[in-house]
Design a protein around this motif. Structure first.
Motif, PDB file in Angstrom:
ATOM      1  N   ILE A 175       0.820  -1.208   0.000  1.00 21.08           N
ATOM      2  CA  ILE A 175       0.000   0.000   0.000  1.00 21.08           C
ATOM      3  C   ILE A 175       0.857   1.263   0.000  1.00 21.08           C
ATOM      4  O   ILE A 175       0.533   2.249  -0.660  1.00 21.08           O
ATOM      5  N   SER A 176       1.969   1.235   0.741  1.00 20.56           N
ATOM      6  CA  SER A 176       2.813   2.431   0.851  1.00 20.56           C
ATOM      7  C   SER A 176       3.842   2.539  -0.263  1.00 20.56           C
ATOM      8  O   SER A 176       4.603   3.509  -0.305  1.00 20.56           O
ATOM      9  N   LEU A 177       3.870   1.591  -1.180  1.00 28.94           N
ATOM     10  CA  LEU A 177       4.887   1.582  -2.232  1.00 28.94           C
ATOM     11  C   LEU A 177       4.924   2.867  -3.052  1.00 28.94           C
ATOM     12  O   LEU A 177       6.025   3.389  -3.307  1.00 28.94           O
ATOM     13  N   PRO A 178       3.784   3.414  -3.504  1.00 27.15           N
ATOM     14  CA  PRO A 178       3.880   4.654  -4.287  1.00 27.15           C
ATOM     15  C   PRO A 178       4.639   5.752  -3.567  1.00 27.15           C
ATOM     16  O   PRO A 178       5.438   6.471  -4.167  1.00 27.15           O
ATOM     17  N   LYS A 179       4.391   5.891  -2.260  1.00 26.41           N
ATOM     18  CA  LYS A 179       5.135   6.882  -1.468  1.00 26.41           C
ATOM     19  C   LYS A 179       6.615   6.540  -1.421  1.00 26.41           C
ATOM     20  O   LYS A 179       7.479   7.399  -1.612  1.00 26.41           O
ATOM     21  N   GLU A 180       6.917   5.269  -1.179  1.00 26.39           N
ATOM     22  CA  GLU A 180       8.300   4.869  -0.932  1.00 26.39           C
ATOM     23  C   GLU A 180       9.131   4.737  -2.208  1.00 26.39           C
ATOM     24  O   GLU A 180      10.354   4.685  -2.145  1.00 26.39           O
ATOM     25  N   LEU A 181       8.474   4.710  -3.352  1.00 24.95           N
ATOM     26  CA  LEU A 181       9.223   4.713  -4.608  1.00 24.95           C
ATOM     27  C   LEU A 181       9.931   6.041  -4.828  1.00 24.95           C
ATOM     28  O   LEU A 181      10.966   6.093  -5.489  1.00 24.95           O
ATOM     29  N   HIS A 182       9.388   7.089  -4.270  1.00 24.95           N
ATOM     30  CA  HIS A 182       9.871   8.425  -4.596  1.00 24.95           C
ATOM     31  C   HIS A 182      10.541   9.134  -3.417  1.00 24.95           C
ATOM     32  O   HIS A 182      10.776  10.333  -3.488  1.00 24.95           O
ATOM     33  N   ARG A 183      10.842   8.399  -2.368  1.00 30.08           N
ATOM     34  CA  ARG A 183      11.518   9.011  -1.223  1.00 30.08           C
ATOM     35  C   ARG A 183      12.826   8.297  -0.964  1.00 30.08           C
ATOM     36  O   ARG A 183      12.863   7.085  -0.742  1.00 30.08           O
ATOM     37  N   GLU A 184      13.906   9.039  -0.978  1.00 34.26           N
ATOM     38  CA  GLU A 184      15.209   8.452  -0.674  1.00 34.26           C
ATOM     39  C   GLU A 184      15.238   7.973   0.767  1.00 34.26           C
ATOM     40  O   GLU A 184      14.743   8.638   1.672  1.00 34.26           O
ATOM     41  N   GLY A 185      15.790   6.795   0.988  1.00 36.09           N
ATOM     42  CA  GLY A 185      15.903   6.244   2.331  1.00 36.09           C
ATOM     43  C   GLY A 185      14.800   5.272   2.690  1.00 36.09           C
ATOM     44  O   GLY A 185      14.938   4.513   3.651  1.00 36.09           O
ATOM     45  N   ASP A 186      13.697   5.260   1.940  1.00 35.17           N
ATOM     46  CA  ASP A 186      12.620   4.303   2.210  1.00 35.17           C
ATOM     47  C   ASP A 186      12.949   2.974   1.545  1.00 35.17           C
ATOM     48  O   ASP A 186      12.370   2.598   0.520  1.00 35.17           O
ATOM     49  N   THR A 187      13.886   2.265   2.127  1.00 33.95           N
ATOM     50  CA  THR A 187      14.429   1.055   1.493  1.00 33.95           C
ATOM     51  C   THR A 187      13.865  -0.235   2.061  1.00 33.95           C
ATOM     52  O   THR A 187      14.077  -1.304   1.499  1.00 33.95           O
ATOM     53  N   MET A 188      13.140  -0.152   3.189  1.00 33.92           N
ATOM     54  CA  MET A 188      12.627  -1.359   3.842  1.00 33.92           C
ATOM     55  C   MET A 188      11.226  -1.667   3.304  1.00 33.92           C
ATOM     56  O   MET A 188      10.223  -1.616   4.016  1.00 33.92           O
ATOM     57  N   ASN A 189      11.180  -1.982   2.013  1.00 34.50           N
ATOM     58  CA  ASN A 189       9.909  -2.308   1.351  1.00 34.50           C
ATOM     59  C   ASN A 189      10.086  -3.598   0.576  1.00 34.50           C
ATOM     60  O   ASN A 189      11.049  -3.746  -0.189  1.00 34.50           O
ATOM     61  N   ILE A 190       9.157  -4.540   0.756  1.00 30.53           N
ATOM     62  CA  ILE A 190       9.304  -5.865   0.168  1.00 30.53           C
ATOM     63  C   ILE A 190       9.429  -5.815  -1.353  1.00 30.53           C
ATOM     64  O   ILE A 190      10.154  -6.620  -1.953  1.00 30.53           O
ATOM     65  N   VAL A 191       8.768  -4.882  -2.012  1.00 23.29           N
ATOM     66  CA  VAL A 191       8.840  -4.804  -3.467  1.00 23.29           C
ATOM     67  C   VAL A 191      10.235  -4.367  -3.900  1.00 23.29           C
ATOM     68  O   VAL A 191      10.837  -4.956  -4.824  1.00 23.29           O
ATOM     69  N   LYS A 192      10.785  -3.369  -3.235  1.00 22.95           N
ATOM     70  CA  LYS A 192      12.149  -2.939  -3.542  1.00 22.95           C
ATOM     71  C   LYS A 192      13.150  -4.055  -3.249  1.00 22.95           C
ATOM     72  O   LYS A 192      14.109  -4.272  -4.003  1.00 22.95           O
ATOM     73  N   VAL A 193      12.918  -4.761  -2.146  1.00 20.88           N
ATOM     74  CA  VAL A 193      13.826  -5.849  -1.758  1.00 20.88           C
ATOM     75  C   VAL A 193      13.817  -6.958  -2.807  1.00 20.88           C
ATOM     76  O   VAL A 193      14.873  -7.448  -3.229  1.00 20.88           O
ATOM     77  N   LEU A 194      12.642  -7.351  -3.253  1.00 16.45           N
ATOM     78  CA  LEU A 194      12.533  -8.431  -4.236  1.00 16.45           C
ATOM     79  C   LEU A 194      13.055  -7.993  -5.599  1.00 16.45           C
ATOM     80  O   LEU A 194      13.640  -8.796  -6.338  1.00 16.45           O
ATOM     81  N   GLN A 195      12.872  -6.743  -5.936  1.00 15.55           N
ATOM     82  CA  GLN A 195      13.426  -6.240  -7.198  1.00 15.55           C
ATOM     83  C   GLN A 195      14.944  -6.370  -7.203  1.00 15.55           C
ATOM     84  O   GLN A 195      15.544  -6.810  -8.190  1.00 15.55           O
ATOM     85  N   GLN A 196      15.557  -6.005  -6.078  1.00 15.09           N
ATOM     86  CA  GLN A 196      17.018  -6.123  -5.967  1.00 15.09           C
ATOM     87  C   GLN A 196      17.453  -7.578  -5.903  1.00 15.09           C
ATOM     88  O   GLN A 196      18.445  -7.978  -6.535  1.00 15.09           O
ATOM     89  N   GLU A 197      16.717  -8.383  -5.144  1.00 16.48           N
ATOM     90  CA  GLU A 197      17.108  -9.771  -4.899  1.00 16.48           C
ATOM     91  C   GLU A 197      17.118 -10.586  -6.193  1.00 16.48           C
ATOM     92  O   GLU A 197      18.013 -11.408  -6.416  1.00 16.48           O
ATOM     93  N   TYR A 198      16.115 -10.354  -7.048  1.00 12.79           N
ATOM     94  CA  TYR A 198      15.956 -11.199  -8.244  1.00 12.79           C
ATOM     95  C   TYR A 198      16.258 -10.451  -9.547  1.00 12.79           C
ATOM     96  O   TYR A 198      16.083 -11.019 -10.630  1.00 12.79           O
ATOM     97  N   LYS A 199      16.678  -9.170  -9.433  1.00 15.58           N
ATOM     98  CA  LYS A 199      17.029  -8.374 -10.614  1.00 15.58           C
ATOM     99  C   LYS A 199      15.868  -8.360 -11.615  1.00 15.58           C
ATOM    100  O   LYS A 199      16.009  -8.701 -12.790  1.00 15.58           O
ATOM    101  N   ILE A 200      14.697  -7.961 -11.121  1.00 15.24           N
ATOM    102  CA  ILE A 200      13.495  -7.944 -11.933  1.00 15.24           C
ATOM    103  C   ILE A 200      12.895  -6.540 -11.924  1.00 15.24           C
ATOM    104  O   ILE A 200      13.368  -5.647 -11.213  1.00 15.24           O
TER     105      ILE A 200
END
Length: 335
Positions: free
Chosen positions: A235-260
């Motif tokens: 739910i908070s992803l739209p906010k956290e996509l555009h704020r530096e430092g909001d790195t503890m988000n499962i979508v960002k984590v999985l994007q990095q983890e699997y290079k997707i």
């Protein structure tokens, strides 16, 4: 394959699938009275926040999380300690967004002393610490069984220690590996204190400690924490996509983890969420014997599901995560 930009993802977010739960969603009948208490806390205790931040927090109705998460508590008096923890914890997390790991541990230790009564003295100034002192007074007045209160306080400690550990990643704008994320997010979702507090409802106070300590029950509580942590991230992803430092988000984590891509990571996050939900239901339907407690434990777990569903209902109803409505951290270390 064309890589989807954050802006394109944001525009298409409404069309992506959302979490769903097979549990009913309800709210405590005293939720409006609880809101008045909450507004008063903001006006009298949260003077450290700017007026703009305080007005935004009022619109968030953070106290509704308690009213939805534990809708079967007998009275508003039983709700007050949970609402205090919820609202104060969230607003505190907002305010101290920019503090360091060590500073958060210092804050956590001070709160622990107040909640346990190791420091029984009422803080001389209104604010965060005064509210936690008040939480303990309200807990004593509502006949909070000592063994459950100790569990609750221990769980609150874990939440704030999780806040401290995530600062390590926030302050350097670094996304953690998936195993680290899951470990920290289990705590920072803030759900374990709710799992303890659900036991304040109905006749669950009678359940022996050894049942709450059983690995089967502990795993179900962990699943609640992860379900809410993940759906909050979605739910908070739209906010956290555009704020530096909001790195503890499962979508960002999985994007990095699997290079997707972001969209692929979103779908993968939802699949992980749904796997945890399936595990919750399997564990609920395959309980250990628990002797004469089995029926009550099954109902307790069902009410944990209602808690998850209720918290999700708040997440989808609040304006807290909409663009322009979130509260920026206002804390600065003046040392």
């Amino acid at each position: 394959m064309k890589t989807m930009t954050n802006e394109e993802f944001y525009a298409g977010l409404l069309d992506l699938p959302k979490p769903k739960y097979p549990f009913p969603d309800t709210i405590h009948p005293d939720f409006q009275r609880l809101r008045e208490e909450y507004y008063n806390w903001i006006d009298t205790e949260y003077i450290i926040h700017s007026k703009q931040a305080r007005e935004k927090h009022k619109e968030h109705n953070l106290c509704d999380i308690a009213a939805r998460g534990c809708p079967f508590l007998k009275s508003i008096d039983d709700l007050l300690p949970l609402a205090n923890y919820t609202a104060n914890g969230a607003m505190m997390d907002d305010y101290f967004d920019r503090c360091s790991r060590n500073e958060m541990y210092e804050i956590t230790n001070r709160i622990h002393e107040l909640l346990t009564g190791n420091d029984p003295k009422e803080p001389s100034e209104n604010g965060i610490f005064h509210l936690y002192w008040k939480l303990r007074q309200d807990a004593l007045r509502c006949d909070f069984p000592e063994h459950l209160y100790k569990r609750f306080v221990k769980s609150v400690d874990r939440v704030f220690k999780g806040y401290a550990e995530e600062k390590t990643y926030y302050r350097v704008n670094t996304i953690p590996p998936l195993p680290v994320y899951l470990l920290i997010r289990e705590d920072t979702s803030g759900v374990q204190p709710y799992c303890d507090y659900v036991a304040m409802q109905k006749d669950y106070r009678q359940i022996p400690d050894e049942i709450f300590d059983h690995p089967h029950i502990k795993r179900i509580q962990t699943l609640c924490s992860l379900l809410i942590g993940i759906h909050n991230d979605i739910i908070s992803l739209p906010k956290e996509l555009h704020r530096e430092g909001d790195t503890m988000n499962i979508v960002k984590v999985l994007q990095q983890e699997y290079k997707i891509t972001i969209q692929e990571a979103y779908i993968k996050a939802l699949e992980l969420h749904d796997d945890y939900l399936k595990e919750f239901l399997v564990l609920q339907n395959h309980l250990p014997s628990f002797d004469n407690w089995k029926n009550m434990i099954f109902e307790y777990i069902q009410d944990l599901g209602i808690m998850v569903s209720g918290v999700y209902a708040w997440h989808t109803d609040t304006v807290r995560y909409q663009n322009g409505n979130y509260v920026e951290g206002e804390y600065t270390n003046e040392k």
